[in-house]
Design a protein around this motif. Structure first.
Motif, PDB file in Angstrom:
ATOM      1  N   LYS A  71     -25.158  -2.524 -82.320  1.00  0.00           N
ATOM      2  CA  LYS A  71     -24.402  -3.476 -83.117  1.00  0.00           C
ATOM      3  C   LYS A  71     -24.868  -4.895 -82.793  1.00  0.00           C
ATOM      4  N   ARG A 100     -24.915  -8.822 -82.001  1.00  0.00           N
ATOM      5  CA  ARG A 100     -24.092  -9.586 -81.076  1.00  0.00           C
ATOM      6  C   ARG A 100     -23.550 -10.864 -81.729  1.00  0.00           C
ATOM      7  N   ARG A 146     -20.520 -13.236 -83.810  1.00  0.00           N
ATOM      8  CA  ARG A 146     -19.191 -13.732 -83.491  1.00  0.00           C
ATOM      9  C   ARG A 146     -18.179 -12.599 -83.552  1.00  0.00           C
ATOM     10  N   ARG A 147     -17.315 -12.561 -82.566  1.00  0.00           N
ATOM     11  CA  ARG A 147     -16.284 -11.524 -82.502  1.00  0.00           C
ATOM     12  C   ARG A 147     -15.060 -11.957 -83.314  1.00  0.00           C
ATOM     13  N   SER A 148     -14.243 -10.985 -83.655  1.00  0.00           N
ATOM     14  CA  SER A 148     -13.024 -11.298 -84.398  1.00  0.00           C
ATOM     15  C   SER A 148     -12.034 -12.013 -83.468  1.00  0.00           C
ATOM     16  N   GLN A 150     -10.484  -9.517 -81.113  1.00  0.00           N
ATOM     17  CA  GLN A 150     -11.370  -9.162 -79.998  1.00  0.00           C
ATOM     18  C   GLN A 150     -11.419 -10.288 -78.970  1.00  0.00           C
ATOM     19  N   ALA A 151     -11.488 -11.515 -79.439  1.00  0.00           N
ATOM     20  CA  ALA A 151     -11.522 -12.669 -78.535  1.00  0.00           C
ATOM     21  C   ALA A 151     -10.222 -12.748 -77.729  1.00  0.00           C
ATOM     22  N   THR A 208     -10.292 -10.096 -75.053  1.00  0.00           N
ATOM     23  CA  THR A 208     -11.210 -10.494 -73.981  1.00  0.00           C
ATOM     24  C   THR A 208     -10.557 -11.550 -73.094  1.00  0.00           C
ATOM     25  N   THR A 257     -19.353 -15.452 -70.969  1.00  0.00           N
ATOM     26  CA  THR A 257     -18.145 -15.143 -71.739  1.00  0.00           C
ATOM     27  C   THR A 257     -16.927 -15.840 -71.123  1.00  0.00           C
TER      28      THR A 257
END
Length: 181
Positions: free
Chosen positions: A11, A13, A15-17, A20-21, A24, A59
């Protein structure tokens, strides 16, 4: 007939939703809180945090900037939870004498249920070589309750509510951090 191609390509890499952020961020906070409570601020490196969270150091830096900002966020969350507990208790319509007893009862239970967080807060209160004013201060639950007690006249004029609450906080810390109950 439609043709579906199956690839084993990883998948991308990107921007995350937002969800998801948020997950995290929460995972980083939980792991950091636990590490800081056990080892103290100086005893935890960014690498340790990244390893415990299962993320890269970048991150953590992306979400919190620095280790100190992450530490401050953990302390702010702790104070906000305590303040929320106190505000909910104060919102209940009870006579002054009963409300003070109820506040203390709920604080004791909350501190016992959050011993690791109490340890972290106590470490912050002792300084651990941190820059001044990292935790506590007027935004702390002690400052909030002190002004609330004065405003609601929950104490006699001969007592300093701030000194009383600092003593209560010390007792709560000692009780929660003592040997098993």
């Amino acid at each position: 007939i439609s043709i579906v191609r199956v690839t084993n390509k990883p998948k991308s890499r990107g921007r995350r939703s937002d969800a998801q952020a948020a997950r995290t961020r929460a995972r980083i906070l939980r792991a950091a809180e636990s590490l800081f409570a056990r080892r103290g601020y100086r005893g935890v490196s960014m690498r340790d945090l990244a390893r415990a969270c299962g993320v890269r150091m970048f991150t953590i830096q992306h979400h919190y900037g620095t280790k100190l900002r992450l530490y401050r966020e953990i302390l702010r969350n702790w104070e906000a939870e305590i303040r929320g507990l106190l505000e909910r208790t104060l919102a209940e319509a009870k006579p002054s004498g009963e409300i003070v007893g109820e506040l203390l009862d709920r604080l004791f239970k909350f501190y016992l249920a959050n011993r690791e967080r109490v340890a972290l807060s106590a470490r912050a209160g002792l300084g651990e070589g941190l820059p001044r004013r990292v935790g506590g201060g007027e935004e702390s639950w002690v400052g909030f309750m002190s002004s609330t007690m004065i405003e609601r006249k929950l104490m006699g004029a001969d007592l300093d509510p701030r000194l009383l609450l600092i003593t209560v906080e010390g007792i709560l810390n000692n009780h929660a951090l003592a040997v098993r109950h």
